[in-house]
Every structure is written in structure tokens, then in C-alpha cells.
Design a protein around this motif. Structure first.
Motif, PDB file in Angstrom:
ATOM      1  N   GLU A 187       0.817  -1.300  -0.012  1.00 15.33           N
ATOM      2  CA  GLU A 187      -0.035  -0.125  -0.091  1.00 15.33           C
ATOM      3  C   GLU A 187       0.925   1.104  -0.030  1.00 15.33           C
ATOM      4  N   ILE A 188       1.931   1.274   0.755  1.00 14.74           N
ATOM      5  CA  ILE A 188       2.921   2.252   0.956  1.00 14.74           C
ATOM      6  C   ILE A 188       3.219   2.622  -0.809  1.00 14.74           C
ATOM      7  N   THR A 189       3.714   1.459  -1.516  1.00 11.84           N
ATOM      8  CA  THR A 189       4.311   1.629  -2.746  1.00 11.84           C
ATOM      9  C   THR A 189       3.270   2.324  -3.870  1.00 11.84           C
ATOM     10  N   LEU A 190       2.171   1.563  -3.477  1.00 11.10           N
ATOM     11  CA  LEU A 190       0.795   2.119  -4.492  1.00 11.10           C
ATOM     12  C   LEU A 190       0.585   3.530  -4.327  1.00 11.10           C
ATOM     13  N   ALA A 191       0.708   3.965  -3.111  1.00 12.24           N
ATOM     14  CA  ALA A 191       0.298   5.670  -2.805  1.00 12.24           C
ATOM     15  C   ALA A 191       1.614   6.282  -3.363  1.00 12.24           C
ATOM     16  N   MET A 192       2.626   6.005  -3.214  1.00 11.42           N
ATOM     17  CA  MET A 192       3.763   6.566  -3.718  1.00 11.42           C
ATOM     18  C   MET A 192       3.845   6.595  -5.299  1.00 11.42           C
ATOM     19  N   MET A 193       3.483   5.604  -5.880  1.00 13.82           N
ATOM     20  CA  MET A 193       3.361   5.702  -7.292  1.00 13.82           C
ATOM     21  C   MET A 193       2.469   6.712  -7.810  1.00 13.82           C
ATOM     22  N   ARG A 194       1.296   6.672  -6.953  1.00 15.68           N
ATOM     23  CA  ARG A 194       0.484   7.615  -7.369  1.00 15.68           C
ATOM     24  C   ARG A 194       1.027   9.192  -7.330  1.00 15.68           C
ATOM     25  N   SER A 195       1.729   9.193  -6.185  1.00 12.01           N
ATOM     26  CA  SER A 195       2.186  10.475  -6.018  1.00 12.01           C
ATOM     27  C   SER A 195       3.291  10.989  -7.155  1.00 12.01           C
ATOM     28  N   PHE A 196       3.830  10.153  -7.923  1.00  6.85           N
ATOM     29  CA  PHE A 196       4.689  10.066  -8.882  1.00  6.85           C
ATOM     30  C   PHE A 196       3.946  10.168 -10.401  1.00  6.85           C
ATOM     31  N   GLY A 197       2.668  10.218 -10.248  1.00 11.65           N
ATOM     32  CA  GLY A 197       1.851  10.235 -11.393  1.00 11.65           C
ATOM     33  C   GLY A 197       1.463   8.856 -12.102  1.00 11.65           C
ATOM     34  N   VAL A 198       1.569   7.765 -11.340  1.00 12.17           N
ATOM     35  CA  VAL A 198       1.143   6.337 -11.883  1.00 12.17           C
ATOM     36  C   VAL A 198      -0.062   5.968 -11.009  1.00 12.17           C
ATOM     37  N   ASP A 199      -0.856   5.250 -11.590  1.00 14.82           N
ATOM     38  CA  ASP A 199      -2.324   4.799 -11.038  1.00 14.82           C
ATOM     39  C   ASP A 199      -1.940   3.188 -11.311  1.00 14.82           C
ATOM     40  N   VAL A 200      -1.971   2.128 -10.394  1.00 16.03           N
ATOM     41  CA  VAL A 200      -1.767   0.829 -10.575  1.00 16.03           C
ATOM     42  C   VAL A 200      -3.341   0.277 -10.378  1.00 16.03           C
TER      43      VAL A 200
END
Length: 409
Positions: A187-200
Motif C-alpha cells: 500500500e505504501i508503494t501504490l500510494a507513492m507511485m500515485r504521488s509520482f503520477g502512476v495509478d496501478v
């Protein structure tokens, strides 16, 4: 009330360094963790040809969406599992020849599920020693992407590495996960990827990661919840009160769930938008608890378990046997040295109530063993450590901060 300022999260800092290096533009990390692990990660990026400017409390990384700037590089990952798992994955998406090695401790830790997945994606990756372990060599030529199946039952870092890799592939990734430990870290990874512009996208056990890369940002690093566990435990076992600011209701890290375990044992826990406060009871109660999702805090609980009124049984933590050391055995060994009755199994430990006696703690070079049994020392003066300095891995100033806490109390 005692307020403790905890250094930045190791998990968040490592992920942020990967994402910043992969992003298009210049990223600023605010309040990153400065420790042996994160310094090793940043040094690895520099050796791969990325620009990393480190000023106090503020690191700037110039992203390279096409991959490492160096055509050849040798990277030493020190003791850092995130460094040893994330950097080869990042380099594999670029072009060049890269060799990775690590300390003897890190060489013992497994990589096979991750490196096998990279090989299945077409990466030219060779283990130079034992299969599934460092050292390894990668001849990178970009990654097309596709569908893979992954067993992340030993470490969630395998899945995190592949998730972060996905946007750097030509066609994206679809990852079917057959087993997963420490799920909150994902969940940390997914939230941080969103902050860098990527939705999984996630459907059941399948994660679908689109191609297209990342965008640079300014990213504040929250305090480390695993490190905070030692101070929350200190309050719980002494009947005192500690507040950690910056770890509140919006915190990313699942290890903040350790305070819920303390709450079940009788501590008072208050979490607000700005921080978390733990107040210890007259005496902690025993319990049986599944710590699969917060296994990094297992040693913290084991170290204070003797002071509970009843047995403390910690279950589903078999993955802690392949950390910096076999943490189940290390906790049992040291508790017995302190005169405490302990039983263990493949993935559990049970600790009986008792009065610990001073003894030398065998750390196995593991920072978490030192910091956990430092908490025991609050009630058992005279505990010593054979390698107290190994805390530099995640919290170089731990002993100074903990000594100041003891004096304040």
C-alpha cells in the motif's frame, strides 16, 4: 508527556529514491532518512550515473526516464535489502552492463523470486555465485513488459520492485501474486507511485501497471513507523506517555499498527491527524497476535513480552527468519540469556512472563535486535550489546536519543 522526533522512514526514502531516479524532471525529497541503508542507496544511484545532491533535510535527484547514465557500473549495496533489490531492477530497465554485490549478511538473503521474474521478462541476468543471491550481473537492453507470476511470500520487496519497474517497460506489467507477506508495504508503494503520477489497477491477486513513466515532484518523507515502535513500546512497558508527531491518521506505513497491539495489551492509544500518543498501563496483558503484516515489529513485542501478566504468542512471522538474521531464533536466544522461558516454531514464538536478568545481547549485526532489547533495558539495567553500532543501518543516533529519554524519565 514526552515528544520524540523520529527520523524519516527507511521504506519511504528507498522507494522515493527509485521513483525520483526514474521520473522525468527534478525531484526533491524533504526530510529523507540519513542512515547507512539510504546513503548506500543514494551512492548506488550516483555510480549508475544519476545526479543526487544531498543537503541537510533536502535531497534533490535528477531523474533519467531512459535509465542509468553510466554504460557500465559496479554497485555495492552494503547491508541494504531495498538497495540490493530495487537498484538492479531499476538498472534492468535501462541500457548497459551493471554488476551488483553486497555485504556477507546481504549475500545470505534471498533474491530468487525477483531475479527469476526479471529473467522471465527477458532480462540478461546472471548470478555469479549462489543462485538467487548476490553478486549478480545484468546486461540491460530495456524491458518489453508482459505477464508474470510472483511469489512474494518471503518479502513484499519483490513485488514492490516489479510494481515500480512497470511504468519503465514498453508495454507495462501484469503481476499475478501467489503469496504476499507484509501487505501494508505494498500500500505504501501504490500510494507513492500515485504521488509520482502512476495509478496501478488491482483485481484480486493481479496488479496491472501501465507504461508511460513517472513525473517528478516534491515529496515529504514521513517518520519511520518501525523505529517509532521502540519508543511506543518504551511508554507501554514503563507506564509513561510518548507522542510521536508526523505519524497520524494519514500515515502510509502499516507498522504504525503496532500501537493497536499495545492497545490490546492494555495501553492507551490516541491517534490524531498530527501524531500518535501511547500511554502505558500499570501492567501489560498477555495475548496471541498475528503479526504477518507488521513483522518488522515482532522483535519489539518480543523484547517487552516478559513484562506482561500472561504469555505473549506471536504467530505467522516465518519471514523474519530471512531478515538481517533469523529474528525468531535471535529473539529466543537472547530472551533465554535473560532468564526468560521461550518456545518457538517455524513461524511463531511464545514468551512466558518473567523478570529479565542483565546479560549480553547477541545482536547478529541486526539493528532491530539492538533497538528492541534497548527497550527491555529500561526495566533491566545492565543489558549490553556485542555490536551496538549496527543501528547505523536505520537510526545512527538511536543510542543518544534513547539515553536522553532515559535521563528525562
Amino acid at each position: 508527556m514526552t515528544v520524540i522526533e523520529i527520523p524519516g522512514s527507511k521504506s519511504v526514502t528507498a522507494r522515493a529514491l527509485f521513483l525520483a531516479a526514474a521520473a522525468d524532471g527534478s525531484t526533491v525529497l524533504e526530510r529523507p532518512l540519513v542512515s547507512d541503508d539510504t546513503e548506500g542507496f543514494a551512492e548506488g544511484l550516483v555510480r549508475l550515473g544519476y545526479r543526487v545532491d544531498r543537503a541537510p533535510g533536502r535531497w534533490r535527484i535528477e531523474g533519467r526516464p531512459a535509465g542509468p547514465g553510466a554504460a557500465e557500473a559496479e554497485v555495492y549495496c552494503r547491508d541494504g535489502a531495498t538497495t540490493a533489490r530495487f537498484l538492479p531492477t531499476l538498472a534492468a530497465a535501462g541500457h548497459g552492463t551493471f554488476r551488483f554485490d553486497a555485504s556477507a549478511q546481504m549475500r545470505r538473503r534471498p533474491l530468487a523470486p525477483l531475479t527469476r521474474a526479471l529473467q522471465e521478462l527477458g532480462v540478461d541476468l546472471v548470478h555469479e555465485g549462489a543462485q538467487g543471491h548476490h553478486p549478480l550481473r545484468i546486461a540491460a537492453s530495456g524491458i518489453k513488459g508482459g505477464d508474470i507470476t510472483l511469489d512474494a511470500g518471503q518479502s513484499s520487496q519483490y513485488l514492490t520492485a516489479l510494481l515500480m519497474l512497470g511504468p519503465l517497460t514498453a508495454e507495462g506489467l501484469s503481476i499475478d501474486v501467489t503469496d504476499l507477506v507484509s501487505a501494508p508495504y505494498i500500500e505504501i508503494t501504490l500510494a507513492m507511485m500515485r504521488s509520482f503520477g502512476v495509478d496501478v489497477a488491482r483485481e484480486g491477486t493481479v496488479f496491472t501497471v501501465p507504461p508511460g513513466g513517472y513525473r517528478a515532484t516534491v515529496y515529504p518523507v514521513e517518520p519511520d513507523a518501525s523505529t517509532a515502535s521502540y519508543f511506543f513500546a518504551a511508554a507501554a512497558v514503563t507506564g509513561r506517555e510518548i507522542t510521536v508527531p508526523g505519524l497520524g491518521t494519514d500515515a502510509l506505513q502499516g507498522d504504525l499498527g503496532f500501537v493497536d497491539v499495545l492497545g490490546r495489551m492494555g495501553a492507551e492509544v490516541r491517534t490524531t491527524s498530527t501524531g500518535t500518543t501511547v500511554t502505558g498501563p500499570d501492567r501489560l496483558q498477555g495475548l496471541t497476535v498475528n503479526m504477518r503484516d507488521i513483522s518488522d515489529t515482532m522483535p519489539t513485542l518480543a523484547a517487552i513480552a516478559p513484562f506482561a501478566a500472561g504469555p505473549v504468542r506471536i504467530e505467522d512471522v516465518g519471514n523474519t527468519r530471512v531478515k538481517e538474521c533469523d529474528r525468531l531464533d535471535a529473539c529466543a536466544q537472547n530472551l533465554r540469556a535473560l532468564g526468560i522461558e521461550v518456545a518457538t516454531g517455524p513461524d511463531w514464538i511464545e514468551i512466558r512472563p518473567g523478570t529479565p536478568e542483565p546479560a549480553a545481547v547477541t545482536t547478529h549485526g541486526d539493528h532491530r535486535i539492538v533497538m528492541s532489547f534497548a527497550v527491555t533495558g529500561l526495566r533491566t539495567p545492565g543489558i549490553t550489546f556485542d555490536d551496538p553500532g549496527c543501528v547505523r543501518k536505520t537510526f545512527p543516533d538511536f543510542h543518544e536519543v534513547f539515553t536522553a529519554l532515559r535521563r528525562a524519565w
